[in-house]
Design a protein around this motif. Structure first.
Motif, PDB file in Angstrom:
ATOM      1  N   SER A 270     -17.743  77.813 -17.577  1.00 62.23           N
ATOM      2  CA  SER A 270     -17.254  76.219 -16.316  1.00 62.23           C
ATOM      3  C   SER A 270     -16.665  76.362 -15.089  1.00 62.23           C
ATOM      4  O   SER A 270     -16.202  75.939 -14.579  1.00 62.23           O
ATOM      5  CB  SER A 270     -15.908  76.543 -17.018  1.00 62.23           C
TER       6      SER A 270
ATOM      7  N   PRO B 149      -9.753  69.135 -23.965  1.00 63.31           N
ATOM      8  CA  PRO B 149     -10.203  69.399 -22.820  1.00 63.31           C
ATOM      9  C   PRO B 149      -9.680  68.794 -21.726  1.00 63.31           C
ATOM     10  O   PRO B 149      -9.467  69.273 -20.598  1.00 63.31           O
ATOM     11  CB  PRO B 149     -12.335  69.062 -22.981  1.00 63.31           C
TER      12      PRO B 149
ATOM     13  N   THR C   1      -3.726  76.012 -21.221  1.00 64.31           N
ATOM     14  CA  THR C   1      -4.342  76.394 -21.853  1.00 64.31           C
ATOM     15  C   THR C   1      -3.928  76.726 -23.123  1.00 64.31           C
ATOM     16  O   THR C   1      -3.711  76.020 -24.060  1.00 64.31           O
ATOM     17  CB  THR C   1      -5.532  76.963 -21.778  1.00 64.31           C
TER      18      THR C   1
ATOM     19  N   GLN D 246     -13.244  75.286 -26.019  1.00 64.20           N
ATOM     20  CA  GLN D 246     -13.055  73.580 -25.092  1.00 64.20           C
ATOM     21  C   GLN D 246     -12.349  73.442 -24.067  1.00 64.20           C
ATOM     22  O   GLN D 246     -11.999  72.838 -23.070  1.00 64.20           O
ATOM     23  CB  GLN D 246     -12.965  73.000 -25.770  1.00 64.20           C
ATOM     24  N   VAL D 247     -10.645  73.851 -24.618  1.00 63.79           N
ATOM     25  CA  VAL D 247      -9.428  74.302 -23.734  1.00 63.79           C
ATOM     26  C   VAL D 247      -9.660  74.830 -22.822  1.00 63.79           C
ATOM     27  O   VAL D 247      -8.664  74.241 -21.428  1.00 63.79           O
ATOM     28  CB  VAL D 247      -8.844  74.326 -25.028  1.00 63.79           C
TER      29      VAL D 247
ATOM     30  N   GLY E  46     -11.881  73.349 -20.138  1.00 64.59           N
ATOM     31  CA  GLY E  46     -11.334  72.544 -19.605  1.00 64.59           C
ATOM     32  C   GLY E  46      -9.971  72.931 -18.406  1.00 64.59           C
ATOM     33  O   GLY E  46      -9.972  72.097 -17.400  1.00 64.59           O
TER      34      GLY E  46
END
Length: 412
Positions: free
Chosen positions: A377, A147, A268, A286-287, A290
């Motif tokens: 996010s 991330p 990503t 998660q990637v 981030g």
């Protein structure tokens, strides 16, 4: 041997169901930003994601080899226990996957799977059954690093995109070209998801086949029929189940501009594709999260909402141990009950799946019970409103509006 064969069949069925839940739990996030920015319509986005997940599953088997031949130690003396323990681990993964999908909690299907397998193995075999070196190098470290890496790449890409297109500041449609670019980059993310996440189910099924001698020891590459089954299942899950998350994507990503979305998706896809080639088992959620945070920070004047970012991180951290606890309990039932323990686990699995599904049907899809992790996010970054237009920019904008109005009259 007949009992072991029956358990392997149950493992395959449950593993494919996990693959299906992975599709509707995670894959829709690949299309979060293009839907939020209007680059793709939701129906088109989901169909495109499903098709590219199907294609991506055939591109690599490195992650499958990591799951089937690295996390759990191959010991002939305990091989007879593997099918039941894998079954118990899948119960832990599916329980956590469906519960978080129902409640809208940030989680990773990948880490739920690893947590369930690790918890079941610790209870059934002991600490010696886990290859902690592989877990650390192929699962834990990538989870911590990916991330951050994706966020840094997205931050730099967003800065570059805004630097190159600075002359369009103040023009409402000045960066709309990035919307078209997002169709390509979001497709890459969906493709990358197929290369990484579908393989985890392939690895689980391959491990079960090896444990009962249906596949040679040391041969950790999935057979073609396993690849086809997993690819079709994750694609079907994406298309049929992604709507619960898709309907809420706009809530957290309304501030994402086309340039940001383009940068986030590029980051990503690059991170996941590179990791798949190296056999690292990443979490797409998660990637992607981030990347969204990094792209938000790339806009001028933005700042991190650390409390929101902290809640997202806590959800990630809880996933693996929570799934491990459920997987461990299921393995304990098998260990205590021997033959009937598997039957109890089957009934528990059916009860959990049916119960959570019926519960989801009773509740309307709202931000409270179905919230995309990637969308969440987007709230971790405080992005300022657009700066006021200068007098010259206002004159240009009014002139553009007059030209559009005249064009519309001419069409009539």
């Amino acid at each position: 041997m007949e009992t072991a064969a029956l358990i392997v069949v149950l493992v395959i069925v449950l593993a494919l169901f996990f693959d299906f839940t992975n599709g509707f739990h995670d894959t829709a996030n690949a299309m979060a930003t293009p839907i939020a920015t209007g680059a793709l319509k939701p129906k088109v986005a989901v169909l495109l994601a499903a098709g590219l997940n199907l294609v991506g599953a055939f591109l690599s088997t490195e992650v499958a080899a990591t799951v089937s031949g690295g996390i759990v130690r191959e010991d002939p003396s305990t091989a007879h226990m593997f099918p039941a323990l894998i079954f118990a681990g899948l119960i832990g993964a599916i329980t956590w996957n469906m519960l978080t999908w129902l409640l809208g909690l940030p989680s990773s299907s990948s880490h739920a799977l690893f947590g369930g397998l690790i918890g079941a193995t610790l209870v059934g075999i002991g600490i010696g059954g886990i290859n902690f070196g592989v877990v650390l190098s192929k699962v834990v470290l990538p989870a911590l690093i990916s991330p951050v890496t994706a966020g840094l790449i997205a931050y730099l890409a967003t800065k570059l995109a805004y630097l190159i297109t600075r002359r369009y500041d103040g023009k409402p449609d000045g960066r709309d070209g990035f919307r078209w670019g997002q169709i390509f980059t979001s497709s890459l993310v969906a493709l990358a998801h197929g290369t990484n996440d579908a393989q985890k189910t392939m690895g689980v099924i391959t491990l079960a086949l090896i444990s009962v001698g249906w596949q040679a020891q040391g041969d950790h590459r999935p057979h073609i029929y396993v690849i086809v089954a997993c690819a079709l299942t994750i694609a079907l899950g994406t298309y049929l189940g992604g709507w619960r998350i898709i309907r809420t994507l706009g809530k957290g990503l309304t501030d994402v501009k086309p340039a940001q979305g383009f940068a986030a998706e590029t980051s990503t896809a690059a991170t996941i594709l590179a990791s798949s080639a190296l056999g690292f088992a990443l979490s797409t959620t998660q990637v992607a999260s981030g990347s969204v945070i990094g792209s938000g920070l790339g806009r001028r004047g933005s700042s991190v909402r650390w409390r929101t970012a902290g809640r997202i991180a806590i959800g990630w951290v809880l996933t693996l141990p929570a799934a491990a606890v459920v997987g461990g309990i299921a393995a304990l039932i098998v260990r205590i009950g021997s033959g009937w323990g598997v039957l109890v686990d089957v009934l528990l699995a059916l009860g959990i799946i049916v119960g959570l599904f019926l519960r989801s049907r009773r509740n309307a899809v709202t931000a409270n019970n179905a919230f995309s992790e990637v969308a969440a996010s987007g709230r971790a970054v405080d992005v300022p409103d657009a700066p006021p237009l200068t007098p010259r920019q206002e004159r240009v904008q009014r002139a553009q509006e007059r030209v559009k109005a005249k064009a519309k009259k001419g069409e009539r």
